[in-house]
Design an enzyme around this catalytic site. Structure first.
Site, PDB file in Angstrom:
ATOM      1  N   TYR A   1     -22.552   2.844 -18.431  1.00 46.56           N
ATOM      2  CA  TYR A   1     -22.858   1.361 -18.135  1.00 46.56           C
ATOM      3  C   TYR A   1     -23.998   0.974 -16.938  1.00 46.56           C
ATOM      4  O   TYR A   1     -23.960   1.987 -15.854  1.00 46.56           O
ATOM      5  CB  TYR A   1     -21.875   0.776 -17.630  1.00 46.56           C
TER       6      TYR A   1
ATOM      7  N   LYS B   1       8.349   6.007  -1.619  1.00 44.65           N
ATOM      8  CA  LYS B   1       7.913   4.711  -1.943  1.00 44.65           C
ATOM      9  C   LYS B   1       6.892   4.713  -3.005  1.00 44.65           C
ATOM     10  O   LYS B   1       6.411   5.655  -3.204  1.00 44.65           O
ATOM     11  CB  LYS B   1       7.487   3.575  -1.056  1.00 44.65           C
TER      12      LYS B   1
HETATM   13  C1  LIG Z   1       4.375   4.416   3.917  1.00 45.05           C
HETATM   14  C2  LIG Z   1       4.907   4.526   5.264  1.00 45.05           C
HETATM   15  C3  LIG Z   1       5.560   5.583   5.995  1.00 45.05           C
HETATM   16  C4  LIG Z   1       4.742   7.125   5.433  1.00 45.05           C
HETATM   17  O1  LIG Z   1       3.237   7.032   5.783  1.00 45.05           O
HETATM   18  P1  LIG Z   1       2.307   8.398   5.551  1.00 45.05           P
HETATM   19  O2  LIG Z   1       1.138   7.924   6.158  1.00 45.05           O
HETATM   20  O3  LIG Z   1       2.262   8.283   4.100  1.00 45.05           O
HETATM   21  O4  LIG Z   1       3.090   9.312   6.296  1.00 45.05           O
HETATM   22  C5  LIG Z   1       6.010   5.751   7.190  1.00 45.05           C
HETATM   23  N1  LIG Z   1       6.594   4.686   7.593  1.00 45.05           N
HETATM   24  C6  LIG Z   1       6.690   3.280   6.909  1.00 45.05           C
HETATM   25  C7  LIG Z   1       7.051   2.262   7.457  1.00 45.05           C
HETATM   26  C8  LIG Z   1       5.754   3.272   5.823  1.00 45.05           C
HETATM   27  O5  LIG Z   1       5.638   2.052   5.211  1.00 45.05           O
END
Ligand SMILES: *Cc1c(COP(=O)(O)O)cnc(C)c1O
Length: 355
Positions: free
Chosen positions: A253, A35
């Site tokens: 800054y 994702k």
């Molecule tokens: C993002 C996600 C994962 C992966 O999680 P990690 O902590 O990056 O391994 C697994 N399952 C779902 C539903 C997610 O949204």
């Protein structure tokens, strides 16, 4: 000459991490979670690196799932939030894209949409995270309605843990298993942390994400290196200016850092508009000319400052913000965040090269 900043992505490291996750998963199959453009690393680049070994992929956007299908990936591809409209649903079914079903609205949409092909689904249960999912007591009814619709192919059951990286999964896993195991359907519950810590929770499909990119899901317990993971992204730049400060002079800054002795300060071509966290405080680790040092003062939009006083570095010296030689988890911890956020925040304007 362009600004000397870039992100190097190592697809072989991604492959190494995926194979390690598969190895740890034993008999379970592994959905590579890609994702958010593969956590900022490039969806197709990462998918390509595991084309011949990946059991499947998981992501959020139908368009990204279709781009994987378009690139010839034939493995299961799971939409973790499911579909949002009738035509998404038809497209997902037509391209054999598996969808999570997590709410009554999606279930009704499925019942009311004409499909030419059956849709593969994962019924998502809310076992305590209270984000998405049916309560476990609804599972039997949901399954009856899915089957009665005549529109589904393969059915699996999934849930997501709130504390796999911390206090544990016992209560959630027990709720899940009480509902899901009697159905005999394929189950999927484990993110990276659960995959690493809870072999008894692997079930049929694990869902590693962050570990594939070389981040530790629990950096306070185990570093990525201890797990055997390799960094996939190296965020690199150079020193583009050096200032000599007297005691009492400040940097950046709001003058949040003041020198208490004479110092050499390097200005690095990297700021929050490149994806470096603005909240990283003075002292955040950074690698300059291969030597560990620290950032100084506020991160600005295009630049940040680092301490060169006791190291050998000058204008033109290489800088690693994170990646090879400077674990993203260490930078994230110093900045009060997680490596996930650093990776995903890599800005569009940073050129990406493969190595
Ligand atoms: C993002 C996600 C994962 C992966 O999680 P990690 O902590 O990056 O391994 C697994 N399952 C779902 C539903 C997610 O949204």
């Amino acid at each position: 000459m362009s600004r000397p900043i870039l992100a190097r992505i190592d697809p072989q490291a991604f492959r190494h991490n995926y194979l390690l996750s598969k190895n740890l998963a034993g008999k379970a199959q592994a959905l590579a979670v890609v994702k958010a453009n593969a956590y900022g690393h490039g969806l197709l680049r990462c998918a390509e690196a595991v084309r011949d070994v990946a059991d499947g992929f998981a992501l959020l956007e139908l368009a990204e799932a279709m781009s994987l299908r378009g690139a010839g990936f034939t493995q299961p591809i799971v939409l973790l939030e499911g579909f949002f409209a009738h035509d998404d649903l038809q497209l997902a079914a037509a391209h054999s894209i598996t969808s999570a079903i997590h709410c009554e609205e999606q279930l009704r949409m499925l019942e009311l949409t004409e499909l030419e092909h059956p849709l593969d689904v994962f019924v998502k249960l809310n076992t305590g995270m209270n984000r998405l999912g049916f309560v476990p007591e609804q599972l039997a009814t949901v399954l009856n309605r899915l089957r009665a619709s005549g529109k589904v192919g393969q059915i699996g059951v999934m849930t997501h843990f709130a504390c796999a990286d911390g206090t544990g999964i016992d209560a959630q896993l027990a709720r899940f298993e009480a509902a899901a195991l009697p159905t005999g359907l394929a189950c999927s519950v484990a993110n990276s942390a659960a995959l690493l810590r809870y072999p008894h929770a692997h079930h049929q499909w694990v869902r590693p994400g962050i570990m594939l990119y070389g981040g530790s899901p629990m950096p306070d317990l185990q570093s990525a290196e201890q797990i055997g993971l390799r960094p996939v992204m190296t965020f690199a730049s150079r020193v583009i200016g050096v200032q000599s400060l007297q005691a009492g002079e400040a940097v950046g800054y709001s003058a949040t850092f003041t020198a208490d002795r004479s110092m050499r300060v390097g200005t690095v071509a990297c700021g929050y508009a490149d994806g470096y966290p603005r909240h990283a405080p003075t002292g955040t680790p950074i690698l300059v000319n291969g030597q560990r040092t620290r950032t100084l003062g506020r991160v600005s939009m295009d630049m940040l400052a680092c301490d060169l006083t006791d190291i050998d570095a000058d204008v033109g010296s290489s800088v690693t913000l994170w990646g090879e030689g400077m674990p993203a988890d260490e930078v994230a911890t110093a900045a009060g965040t997680v490596s996930y956020e650093l990776f995903c925040a890599l800005a569009q304007r940073v050129p990406v090269v493969e190595c």
